[in-house]
Enzyme design. Structure first.
Site, short mmCIF file in Angstrom:
data_model
loop_
_atom_site.label_atom_id
_atom_site.label_comp_id
_atom_site.label_asym_id
_atom_site.label_seq_id
_atom_site.Cartn_x
_atom_site.Cartn_y
_atom_site.Cartn_z
N GLU A 220 -4.80 7.82 7.19
CA GLU A 220 -5.69 6.81 6.62
C GLU A 220 -5.88 5.65 7.61
O GLU A 220 -6.99 5.13 7.78
CB GLU A 220 -5.12 6.29 5.30
CG GLU A 220 -6.06 5.38 4.54
CD GLU A 220 -5.49 4.94 3.19
OE1 GLU A 220 -6.15 4.12 2.52
OE2 GLU A 220 -4.39 5.40 2.81
N HIS B 63 0.83 -1.20 0.00
CA HIS B 63 0.00 0.00 0.00
C HIS B 63 0.87 1.26 0.00
O HIS B 63 0.55 2.25 -0.67
CB HIS B 63 -0.91 -0.03 1.22
CG HIS B 63 -1.77 1.18 1.37
ND1 HIS B 63 -1.51 2.14 2.34
CD2 HIS B 63 -2.86 1.61 0.69
CE1 HIS B 63 -2.43 3.10 2.25
NE2 HIS B 63 -3.25 2.81 1.26
N GLU C 249 2.13 1.85 -3.46
CA GLU C 249 1.04 2.39 -4.28
C GLU C 249 0.92 3.90 -4.13
O GLU C 249 0.77 4.64 -5.11
CB GLU C 249 -0.27 1.71 -3.89
CG GLU C 249 -1.49 2.26 -4.62
CD GLU C 249 -2.68 2.49 -3.70
OE1 GLU C 249 -3.25 3.60 -3.71
OE2 GLU C 249 -3.04 1.56 -2.96
N HIS C 250 1.02 4.39 -2.88
CA HIS C 250 0.96 5.82 -2.63
C HIS C 250 2.18 6.54 -3.22
O HIS C 250 2.05 7.59 -3.87
CB HIS C 250 0.91 6.09 -1.13
CG HIS C 250 -0.47 6.08 -0.56
ND1 HIS C 250 -1.07 7.19 -0.01
CD2 HIS C 250 -1.39 5.08 -0.47
CE1 HIS C 250 -2.29 6.87 0.41
NE2 HIS C 250 -2.50 5.60 0.14
#
Length: 415
Positions: free
Chosen positions: A126, A46, A49-50
């Site tokens: 998040e 993740h 991905e960012h």
């Protein structure tokens, strides 16, 4: 028309031509996600991905979004348990320019330290947002209670502590393992010919890889934990999650279990909704869903209730499971569920983004070309006997896992 091409370096391209539409969706799907992480690097899929959106050799983070939006295109990404996807949706005339932007961030991100520090703060927010969403906590806890603390039992976001310690070296090491052409599918769907899509893939993706070959096999669960976990949180509701074994992705029983899910808890006419909510008034939100992974699947149930009604809601859900196992479903329920599944599938054919994902995932996870006609035929051919088999093979309460989030400290008593 659908077509696949496999390049010499192992990259695969799948194209679904959809005449009459005005848009094209392009996705780059990578065969890795939180399933392949360890406790020490959980969350890195993740994080990567960012970071791919935080600047390249020729574009800043702002310029990536600005240049995309100047074309009227939409660019985004997601990380899941088993795959990561970067995608862009554009008009047909701006497809090539949009593909170049996606290629730029995928192959030429610089992972700047200042951008990394800022983005770590974003990801931690998040994570905090998830901690303020009890339903999400319940889902993560349910995964851990069923799968344990590795593989599919890990969260996608990871911990704040892990995010804090990730470095550029960690990113490059992980990408060297999994971001290799044999582990990636480029999927294109929309008003575009195979030849047009192939030229773009040749230029912006296939030719950009510096290595070839496949990644190591993904983590595979040899056994599951199937326990019961509780997380105490000072919130108004009690959140209940139940999980039982079901069918893997690509199983011949996939249609039957989706029809069964629709009848049991997949909509407003479902048994869970009509009884737990409408008849007994125990929950506002109550439903079931199917999760299918490469090697296994699960059938899951969720309800959010008043803490004083938690145990009563569990009893009612278990009663519905027993009734299903004892008497099955009616012909009317079967036909309604079948039509819902078929209609949902057909409606998805009208979305280029949806088709990009369907064809991309089928090739990435199962190494096969998705067949629309075959899927519709499978839905039409499904019989009541198939539903009976699905009930018998999926609703094993002795293999059930449970999770609950709320003020109550006691675990759900499922056995």
């Amino acid at each position: 028309m659908e077509k696949i091409k496999t390049y010499d370096n192992g990259l695969r391209l799948v194209v679904k031509t959809m005449p009459g539409l005005y848009t094209v969706s392009l996705g780059v799907l990578v065969n890795t996600g939180s399933i392949n992480e360890t406790a020490e690097n959980n969350g890195i899929s993740h994080y990567i991905e960012h970071m791919l959106f935080k600047g390249t050799e020729k574009r800043s983070a702002f310029e990536i979004s600005d240049s995309t939006e100047r074309l009227g295109s939409q660019i985004n990404a997601y990380t899941a348990k088993e795959n990561t996807c970067y995608y862009v949706k554009s008009t047909k005339e701006n497809f090539r320019a949009s593909a170049e932007i996606l290629s730029d961030l995928f192959f030429h991100s610089v992972f700047d330290e200042e951008e990394s520090a800022r983005e770590k703060g974003v990801i931690k927010e998040e994570i905090s947002m998830g901690e303020d969403t009890p339903e999400d906590i319940c889902f993560d806890l349910l995964a851990e209670s069923y799968f344990g603390k590795n593989g599919l039992g890990q969260t996608i976001l990871g911990s704040a502590a892990n995010v804090d310690k990730f470095t550029k070296a960690d990113i490059l090491s992980y990408m060297d393992q999994y971001y290799v052409p044999g582990n990636i599918v480029v999927s294109v769907a929309g008003n575009i010919s195979f030849e047009e899509a192939e030229k773009v893939c040749d230029e912006y993706f296939a030719s950009q890889f510096k290595t070839s070959g496949k990644a190591a096999e993904s983590f595979r669960h040899d056994k599951v934990f199937a326990g019961s976990l509780v997380k105490v949180k000072d919130i108004e509701q009690a959140h209940i999650g139940l999980c039982m074994p079901s069918y893997r992705l690509g199983s011949k029983m996939s249609v039957a279990i989706r029809i069964l899910n629709t009848v049991f808890g997949g909509g407003m006419s479902s048994r869970l909704f009509q009884n737990i909510r409408e008849k007994y008034g125990l929950a506002y939100s109550v439903y079931s869903y199917v999760s299918q992974y490469k090697h296994l699947g699960t059938f899951e149930i969720y309800a959010g209730v008043n803490p004083s009604n938690r145990n009563r809601a569990l009893e009612c859900i278990m009663e519905e499971i027993k009734l299903l196992k004892d008497k099955g479903i009616t012909e009317a329920e079967f036909q309604r569920g079948k039509e819902q599944v078929k209609a949902s599938f057909i409606m998805a054919q009208e979305s280029t983004a949806s088709q990009m994902l369907v064809y991309g995932k089928q090739l990435l996870m199962l190494d096969e070309l998705f067949d629309v006609g075959k899927k519709i035929s499978e839905i039409d051919a499904c019989r009541m006997e198939d539903i009976e088999v699905a009930i018998d093979e999926s609703f094993h309460t002795e293999k059930m896992a449970a999770a609950t989030v709320g003020k109550m400290k006691s675990k759900l008593k499922i056995r």
